[in-house]
Design an enzyme around this catalytic site. Structure first.
Site, PDB file in Angstrom:
ATOM      1  N   ARG A  19       0.830  -1.206   0.000  1.00 39.63           N
ATOM      2  CA  ARG A  19       0.000   0.000   0.000  1.00 39.63           C
ATOM      3  C   ARG A  19       0.862   1.253   0.000  1.00 39.63           C
ATOM      4  O   ARG A  19       1.643   1.486   0.902  1.00 39.63           O
ATOM      5  CB  ARG A  19      -0.888  -0.013   1.242  1.00 39.63           C
ATOM      6  CG  ARG A  19      -1.754   1.200   1.368  1.00 39.63           C
ATOM      7  CD  ARG A  19      -2.581   1.135   2.644  1.00 39.63           C
ATOM      8  NE  ARG A  19      -3.322   2.370   2.790  1.00 39.63           N
ATOM      9  CZ  ARG A  19      -3.334   3.103   3.886  1.00 39.63           C
ATOM     10  NH1 ARG A  19      -2.670   2.703   4.937  1.00 39.63           N
ATOM     11  NH2 ARG A  19      -4.021   4.213   3.926  1.00 39.63           N
ATOM     12  N   TYR A  24       4.517   4.819   2.846  1.00 39.20           N
ATOM     13  CA  TYR A  24       4.696   3.896   3.962  1.00 39.20           C
ATOM     14  C   TYR A  24       5.902   2.977   3.834  1.00 39.20           C
ATOM     15  O   TYR A  24       6.195   2.224   4.756  1.00 39.20           O
ATOM     16  CB  TYR A  24       3.428   3.055   4.146  1.00 39.20           C
ATOM     17  CG  TYR A  24       2.206   3.906   4.389  1.00 39.20           C
ATOM     18  CD1 TYR A  24       2.064   4.625   5.572  1.00 39.20           C
ATOM     19  CD2 TYR A  24       1.215   4.032   3.427  1.00 39.20           C
ATOM     20  CE1 TYR A  24       0.960   5.430   5.802  1.00 39.20           C
ATOM     21  CE2 TYR A  24       0.102   4.840   3.643  1.00 39.20           C
ATOM     22  CZ  TYR A  24      -0.016   5.532   4.828  1.00 39.20           C
ATOM     23  OH  TYR A  24      -1.097   6.337   5.046  1.00 39.20           O
ATOM     24  N   ALA A  78      -6.381   4.792  10.379  1.00 41.71           N
ATOM     25  CA  ALA A  78      -7.614   5.559  10.149  1.00 41.71           C
ATOM     26  C   ALA A  78      -8.493   5.680  11.388  1.00 41.71           C
ATOM     27  O   ALA A  78      -9.365   6.547  11.436  1.00 41.71           O
ATOM     28  CB  ALA A  78      -8.408   4.951   9.002  1.00 41.71           C
ATOM     29  N   HIS A 101       2.948   6.737  14.035  1.00 43.19           N
ATOM     30  CA  HIS A 101       2.514   6.912  12.647  1.00 43.19           C
ATOM     31  C   HIS A 101       3.751   6.801  11.772  1.00 43.19           C
ATOM     32  O   HIS A 101       4.767   7.455  12.046  1.00 43.19           O
ATOM     33  CB  HIS A 101       1.834   8.265  12.435  1.00 43.19           C
ATOM     34  CG  HIS A 101       0.569   8.394  13.210  1.00 43.19           C
ATOM     35  ND1 HIS A 101      -0.619   7.850  12.770  1.00 43.19           N
ATOM     36  CD2 HIS A 101       0.312   8.963  14.415  1.00 43.19           C
ATOM     37  CE1 HIS A 101      -1.557   8.103  13.671  1.00 43.19           C
ATOM     38  NE2 HIS A 101      -1.016   8.767  14.682  1.00 43.19           N
ATOM     39  N   ARG A 108       1.095  15.622   5.744  1.00 41.37           N
ATOM     40  CA  ARG A 108       0.285  14.908   4.757  1.00 41.37           C
ATOM     41  C   ARG A 108      -0.569  15.883   3.952  1.00 41.37           C
ATOM     42  O   ARG A 108      -0.760  17.033   4.333  1.00 41.37           O
ATOM     43  CB  ARG A 108      -0.584  13.850   5.442  1.00 41.37           C
ATOM     44  CG  ARG A 108       0.186  12.711   6.095  1.00 41.37           C
ATOM     45  CD  ARG A 108       0.938  11.830   5.099  1.00 41.37           C
ATOM     46  NE  ARG A 108       0.063  11.196   4.163  1.00 41.37           N
ATOM     47  CZ  ARG A 108      -0.535  10.019   4.366  1.00 41.37           C
ATOM     48  NH1 ARG A 108      -0.339   9.346   5.475  1.00 41.37           N
ATOM     49  NH2 ARG A 108      -1.336   9.512   3.447  1.00 41.37           N
TER      50      ARG A 108
END
Length: 148
Positions: A19, A24, A78, A101, A108
């Site tokens: 992902r 990430y 999330a 995180h 972001r």
């Protein structure tokens, strides 16, 4: 052993490595677990490592760990933005909690990503240090426990 450090991972983290690797990275959740386990064991702690995409399961995991744990590391993913039941479960913990995180949530693309509701109840936050933030969080909890 000096107690168990619980590491909880929220939605979509089971897909790490696939992902959005530009955000990430390429490490998988299994890689992170191995890193955390090595840190915990080096400090004499057991490690419990979990991931769930379901809010009610996260609440159950936190409730089960709320008493007697050496500490909690949580990447709420999330759940950070609207999971009040998760927040309420964290409030019940009698141990240090470090929120992690992988990306720097304050840099972001969307402003809402920078506002984790979990922040109000955690001991500290690691954000933007990639997967190494997990190891730092585990190490910090072990350090806190050493200090008594």
């Amino acid at each position: 052993m000096a107690g168990t450090i619980h590491v909880f991972n929220g939605p979509n983290l089971n897909l790490l490595g696939e992902r959005e690797p530009e955000i990430y990275g390429h490490d998988t959740l299994a890689d992170i677990e191995a890193m955390c386990r090595a840190e915990a064991q080096a400090a004499g702690h057991d490690l419990a490592f979990h991931q769930t995409n379901a809010e009610h399961e996260m609440v159950d995991l936190i409730q089960a760990a709320r008493r007697g744990a050496a500490g909690v590391v949580i990447n709420p993913a999330a759940f950070s933005y609207a999971a009040y039941p998760v927040l309420d479960a964290l409030k019940l913990c009698d141990c240090p909690i470090v929120e992690v995180h992988i990306s720097n949530i304050h840099r972001r693309e969307a402003e809402w990503r920078s506002k984790s509701i979990m922040t109000q109840v955690v001991t500290g936050i690691v954000s933007g240090l990639g997967v190494h933030g997990y190891a730092l969080a585990v190490r910090h909890i072990a350090w806190l426990r050493e200090r008594g």
